[in-house]
Scaffold this motif. Structure first.
Motif: not given
Length: 220
Positions: A101-104, A133-136, A144-146, A182-183
């Motif tokens: 919940g800590h936005v980057d 940020i990595a593929h998959k 939202v977790s994506l 958020e990463v």
């Protein structure tokens, strides 16, 4: 701690300025408020906020000037919809990934393309977040977790099914929309771990010969 599985769509009922801060009143929509207490945490578009007042169908939370500066709250207005998730309990299903919940940073929707059974959404992240940020890999967008399906530099692509569009604010996105990012927290810890003993050293000032030359302190 959260999982990134949105539980309800809420609506910002009121935003009261208190100096540089804001007191939010959020209509909770379908969120079950029966077990909410003062001091509880509710992720509001991915931002962990503390409940300072609540009723059967709403809660209030204070948003600091720092949070406003670092998230999309600077652009929210009364009537804006927000994704809601209560903090997880040890007995809950872990359907997404670890979300603090800590936005980057704030990203921007680059494009949205509709396909037969999903939507392809490209998001431009701030350059300093690209390395996480990595593929998959996992990423949180407005709470939202994506899963990241493709990466091009600081841009990444998501596949969004119709159900997610209907149950979250993603359904209201358009090119140019700004979103809270958020990463994956694991990537953050790995970066720190790879520093080894250097992690204990004071942070460098960032001033070197290149910096001095670019800013006119050295003659060519």
């Amino acid at each position: 701690m959260f999982t990134g599985i949105v539980q309800a769509l809420g609506t910002l009922r009121q935003l009261d300025r208190r100096g540089e801060d804001i007191r939010l009143t959020v209509s909770a929509g379908k969120l079950d408020m029966s077990d909410v207490a003062l001091g509880d945490s509710i992720a509001t578009n991915g931002v962990c906020l503390t409940v300072v007042e609540y009723g059967e169908d709403y809660y209030c939370a204070d948003v600091s000037s720092e949070t406003i500066r670092l998230t999309g709250f600077a652009h929210y207005r009364a009537g804006s919809q927000v994704n809601l998730e209560k903090a997880m309990r040890p007995t809950d299903r872990f359907g997404g990934h670890i979300v603090s919940g800590h936005v980057d940073g704030v990203g921007t929707i680059s494009s949205i393309t509709e396909h037969a059974d999903y939507f392809e959404i490209w998001v431009k992240a701030p350059d300093d977040l690209a390395k996480y940020i990595a593929h998959k890999g996992s990423i949180t967008v407005d709470g939202v977790s994506l899963t990241v399906n493709e990466v091009r530099g600081a841009e990444f692509m998501l596949w969004i099914i119709p159900h997610t569009l209907q149950e979250t604010v993603i359904g209201s996105y358009k090119a140019g929309s700004q979103v809270n990012l958020e990463v994956d927290v694991v990537a953050r810890y790995l970066e720190r771990l790879m520093l080894g003993d250097k992690a204990a050293a004071p942070k460098a000032s960032g001033i070197d010969m290149s910096f001095l030359a670019e800013n006119g302190f050295l003659r060519k």
